[in-house]
Every structure is written in structure tokens, then in C-alpha cells.
Design a protein around this motif. Structure first.
Motif, PDB file in Angstrom:
ATOM      1  N   GLU A   1       0.830  -1.213   0.000  1.00 18.08           N
ATOM      2  CA  GLU A   1       0.000   0.000   0.000  1.00 18.08           C
ATOM      3  C   GLU A   1       0.857   1.253   0.000  1.00 18.08           C
ATOM      4  O   GLU A   1       0.628   2.193  -0.778  1.00 18.08           O
ATOM      5  N   THR A   2       1.879   1.297   0.882  1.00 16.26           N
ATOM      6  CA  THR A   2       2.773   2.452   0.937  1.00 16.26           C
ATOM      7  C   THR A   2       3.562   2.586  -0.361  1.00 16.26           C
ATOM      8  O   THR A   2       3.747   3.687  -0.884  1.00 16.26           O
ATOM      9  N   ALA A   3       4.030   1.451  -0.892  1.00  9.82           N
ATOM     10  CA  ALA A   3       4.783   1.475  -2.150  1.00  9.82           C
ATOM     11  C   ALA A   3       3.927   2.016  -3.281  1.00  9.82           C
ATOM     12  O   ALA A   3       4.394   2.817  -4.108  1.00  9.82           O
ATOM     13  N   SER A   4       2.672   1.617  -3.312  1.00  8.03           N
ATOM     14  CA  SER A   4       1.759   2.080  -4.353  1.00  8.03           C
ATOM     15  C   SER A   4       1.555   3.588  -4.277  1.00  8.03           C
ATOM     16  O   SER A   4       1.676   4.304  -5.279  1.00  8.03           O
TER      17      SER A   4
ATOM     18  N   LEU B   1       1.002  -2.589  -8.062  1.00  2.49           N
ATOM     19  CA  LEU B   1      -0.011  -2.065  -8.985  1.00  2.49           C
ATOM     20  C   LEU B   1      -1.416  -2.514  -8.602  1.00  2.49           C
ATOM     21  O   LEU B   1      -2.397  -1.821  -8.893  1.00  2.49           O
ATOM     22  N   ASP B   2      -1.525  -3.663  -7.954  1.00  2.00           N
ATOM     23  CA  ASP B   2      -2.842  -4.145  -7.514  1.00  2.00           C
ATOM     24  C   ASP B   2      -3.459  -3.234  -6.458  1.00  2.00           C
ATOM     25  O   ASP B   2      -4.676  -3.266  -6.241  1.00  2.00           O
ATOM     26  N   GLU B   3      -2.626  -2.439  -5.778  1.00  2.00           N
ATOM     27  CA  GLU B   3      -3.136  -1.494  -4.780  1.00  2.00           C
ATOM     28  C   GLU B   3      -3.691  -0.224  -5.431  1.00  2.00           C
ATOM     29  O   GLU B   3      -4.306   0.600  -4.764  1.00  2.00           O
ATOM     30  N   MET B   4      -3.453  -0.061  -6.743  1.00  2.00           N
ATOM     31  CA  MET B   4      -3.878   1.143  -7.450  1.00  2.00           C
ATOM     32  C   MET B   4      -5.187   0.903  -8.201  1.00  2.00           C
ATOM     33  O   MET B   4      -5.573  -0.234  -8.464  1.00  2.00           O
ATOM     34  N   THR B   5      -5.841   1.994  -8.567  1.00  2.00           N
ATOM     35  CA  THR B   5      -6.963   1.888  -9.489  1.00  2.00           C
ATOM     36  C   THR B   5      -6.400   1.551 -10.874  1.00  2.00           C
ATOM     37  O   THR B   5      -5.208   1.774 -11.138  1.00  2.00           O
ATOM     38  N   PRO B   6      -7.215   1.028 -11.769  1.00  2.00           N
ATOM     39  CA  PRO B   6      -6.712   0.757 -13.124  1.00  2.00           C
ATOM     40  C   PRO B   6      -6.116   1.989 -13.801  1.00  2.00           C
ATOM     41  O   PRO B   6      -5.112   1.888 -14.509  1.00  2.00           O
TER      42      PRO B   6
END
Length: 412
Positions: free
Chosen positions: A213-216, A243-248
Motif C-alpha cells: 500500500e505504501t509502495a503504491s 499495482l494491484d493497490e492502485m486503481t486501473p
């Protein structure tokens, strides 16, 4: 005691000169590192000595004095792997100042002897004075302009975080043990600024220590060239995790700065549903912005009075796609300025559009892409952006909501 005041000092036993102090060996303790050994170089190519701190009688005189029964043959050897030495691992290395959230360079180290007769690394010195002291030029700090106050640049050891060395010679417990914990307490913007100041090797190691989460959140705040560098060295699994923690849409922004081959390799590992959405956004990102402009916006001559525009605003805004901005143009439709509707409502009745308009305008050009437009919207937080040609003639306006709608549609 500053380390620079000890380094190079004579080491004696009684009247016998043993050698010169070249380094200190430290170990980690809960509060401050503790010095365990003095590294003493000897003349004529003889191997150095590794003298335990408890065999040091005094460090305050003209020389470092050993206890009388300290036998040289018992102290031969050099620091072994796993032992941390100040010269190799700390001095002149970059560290994070956790208080100021900045990368700084260690110029000197402040040592103290506590009540239990232990020699501790108490403070880190980042100051210019510390650097001058290292070279025996302390007197220069008095006469050079911009002098520092006493104690300036000294930071408690507990308030710094060592970084892994750029050469890969990482004293792992010192550099990494608390890194994740300390960084996780910072705002992603601060972490991004710190990572941007690091060396390439350090970025890879430090970024890998961040939780997903922090990395994202941090990756979104980093400049695109460094984003490209970081994503390219991450394992595919780690990249997908971040990238999975981000929106598309956010994931597409990150993947758009790396090579198509690398982006495809990452997308192949991502979940099919999310990968499909990200691919759709990436494909649309290169669309020309002229495909998304509207000609239905308000244009007003620069000499028009505020009262006139306000009175005529219901007619001017009828059937328009963009009504929150008034674009001030001359007879040739050359864009001269922009007036926000809020400024119009607050302006003096007799003021002209020329007097209240903003003439430093952020614009797009006919070659701009959808991705570039989205980047400008994200940066400046406008509700619409004008598109002008090479002659600065306005040829259309791109509404913010349309760009966002396109992104949402790409996700469906």
C-alpha cells in the motif's frame, strides 16, 4: 569527542608508539551504537591491530593510551564481515534525517563516554563545520560566510536511518532492520522525495522494503523517469503487488512510462479483469486530444465590461458544455486570457475582462494526447483546458469531466 579528532591520532602504550587510529568498530544497541574496537594501523606494512575498548586507558590526551598490559599479539587482525566500521559504512554515506524527512550526508560523528564507561556514537554531524573538522580546517568555519551556530547539523543517532550502500555492501541489520517501520510512518510525498534523492541501487533496496500500500502511494508521487527505473528493477511479482493497490487508471499511468515489453510482461501476470481494464486505458491514452474537444464554450472580447457579461450570462451559457470559464479572445480568436466564473461574480461592475482575466494560461496543442491532457488536469486541478494552435488561436476546449468519463468507460 568527534571521530575526526580521534582518527589519525597516535596510539601509545606508555612511551611506546603502537600506530595510528584508522577506524572504529561498532555494534548496534537499543539507543546508540557502541564502539567495541579501535582499528590501529601500524608502520612498515605490518597488519593492523583490533584493540578492544576495554583495553583503552584514555582518549583525551595527545595520544590514545592503551592499558599497560595490552599485548599487541593478542590484538592482531582486521574487522571481519558483519562488523560495522565507521569509515566504510557510515562516514560520507547518505542517511535519512527522520525529523526533516531529507537525505543528508554524514560528515562526522559525535561520540560520548557514558557513566558505565562505554563509548557510544551519540550524534551524527551533517554540518559544513563537521566536514572542515575532518580535514583539520575548523578555523575556516569561523571566517567563511554563512557560518553555522554551535551544534547546528548535529542530529541524535536515534533520528537517522542508514541506507544500504550503493556498492551492495550492506550492513543489513543497521540499514534495513528499522527502515520499513520508519518509512511507513511518513507521508508518501515525503518518501517519494527521499527516494528521488537516493542512488539507483539504494532506491531498489529501499522501495522493496515498503509494504504494497505504501509502495503504491509512493510510486504515484515519484517523477516518471524514476518510476521507470524503479518498476524496471522490481520483480514481476512485486510490481503486480504494488499495482494491484492502485486503481486501473493509476496503474495505467505507471505502466505508460516503461517499455511496452515490460508493461506487457507485468500485465500478463496481473488478474485478467484488471489487466483488461488497464490495457483499455493504455490504448486510449495515445488518442489525439482533438477527438475530445468541444466548440461549445464562452468567448468574450477583452473590452467587455463585467456588468454586461453578468447580465448576458444566461444567454452566453445556454447550450454550452463549458460554463465555468470565460475565454477572452480578440477579433481573430487569439486567446488572451481566462476568467473563472467566481472571479466574474466578485469583480467590480465597471471592470473590463482585460482587467480581471488571467493571462498566464495552461493550454494544450493540437498534437497533445489524452494522456498528456489527463496529466495537466491532475497537476493543475482545472475543470477545463483550452486547445490553441501555433498562432495561439483557440480551436476548442477539453472538459475535465469528459476525460474522467472516458477513463471510467474504459473500466467497464
Amino acid at each position: 569527542i568527534f571521530f575526526s579528532e580521534l582518527q589519525g591520532k597516535k596510539v601509545t602504550r606508555g612511551r611506546t608508539r603502537i600506530g595510528l587510529l584508522s577506524d572504529l568498530v561498532i555494534i548496534e544497541t537499543p539507543r546508540c551504537p557502541e564502539v567495541t574496537h579501535f582499528v590501529v594501523s601500524r608502520p612498515r606494512g605490518r597488519s593492523p591491530l583490533l584493540i578492544p575498548w576495554d583495553r583503552i586507558l584514555s582518549v583525551h590526551g595527545p595520544s590514545i593510551e592503551l592499558v599497560p598490559d595490552c599485548a599487541e599479539e593478542e590484538c592482531t587482525g582486521e574487522p571481519v564481515q558483519g562488523q560495522i566500521t565507521l569509515i566504510r559504512y557510515i562516514l560520507d554515506k547518505k542517511v535519512i534525517d527522520l525529523e526533516d524527512h531529507e537525505i543528508k550526508v554524514v560528515r562526522d560523528l559525535h561520540l560520548i563516554i557514558n557513566m558505565f564507561n562505554r563509548l557510544l556514537v551519540y550524534e551524527v554531524d551533517f554540518s559544513r563545520a563537521g566536514r572542515l573538522r575532518r580535514y583539520g580546517l575548523s578555523w575556516l568555519s569561523i571566517i567563511l560566510p554563512g557560518g553555522e551556530e554551535a551544534g547546528a547539523g548535529l542530529v541524535p543517532w536515534a533520528d537517522v536511518q542508514l541506507l544500504p550502500s550503493g556498492e551492495g555492501e550492506t550492513p543489513s541489520r543497521f540499514s534495513i532492520r528499522t527502515l520499513k517501520e520508519n518509512l511507513s510512518r511518513m507521508h508518501p510525498v515525503d518518501i517519494a522525495e527521499i527516494i528521488e534523492d537516493m542512488d539507483q541501487d539504494q532506491r531498489a533496496v529501499v522501495f522493496s522494503e515498503l509494504d504494497p500500500e505504501t509502495a503504491s502511494d509512493t510510486l504515484e508521487e515519484i517523477a516518471p523517469p524514476i518510476q521507470r527505473e524503479i518498476v524496471s528493477v522490481l520483480t514481476r511479482e512485486k510490481a503486480v503487488e504494488v499495482l494491484d493497490e492502485m486503481t486501473p487508471g493509476q496503474a495505467a499511468d505507471i505502466l505508460s512510462v516503461i517499455s511496452c515489453a515490460d508493461a506487457d510482461a507485468i500485465l500478463d501476470v496481473m488478474r485478467d479483469e484488471k489487466a483488461k481494464k488497464v490495457r483499455s486505458i493504455l490504448e486510449k491514452s495515445e488518442d489525439n486530444i482533438l477527438n475530445y474537444t468541444t466548440s461549445r464554450f464562452i468567448m468574450v472580447p477583452p473590452d467587455t465590461r463585467v456588468r454586461e457579461v453578468r447580465d448576458d450570462y444566461p444567454r452566453l451559457g445556454r447550450d454550452k458544455d463549458v460554463i465555468m470559464y470565460l475565454y477572452i479572445v480578440d477579433d481573430s480568436d487569439i486567446l488572451r486570457g481566462v476568467v473563472d466564473i467566481k472571479e466574474l461574480l466578485q469583480a467590480d461592475d465597471d471592470a473590463s475582462m482585460l482587467e480581471i482575466m488571467v493571462d498566464e494560461i495552461i493550454v494544450l496543442n493540437p498534437e497533445s494526447t489524452l494522456k498528456e491532457a489527463a496529466g495537466e488536469f491532475a497537476r493543475y486541478d482545472f475543470r477545463a483546458l483550452p486547445v490553441v494552435d501555433a498562432d495561439e488561436k483557440i480551436i476548442g476546449v477539453v472538459p475535465y469531466r469528459d476525460i474522467m468519463t472516458l477513463r471510467r468507460n474504459a473500466l467497464e
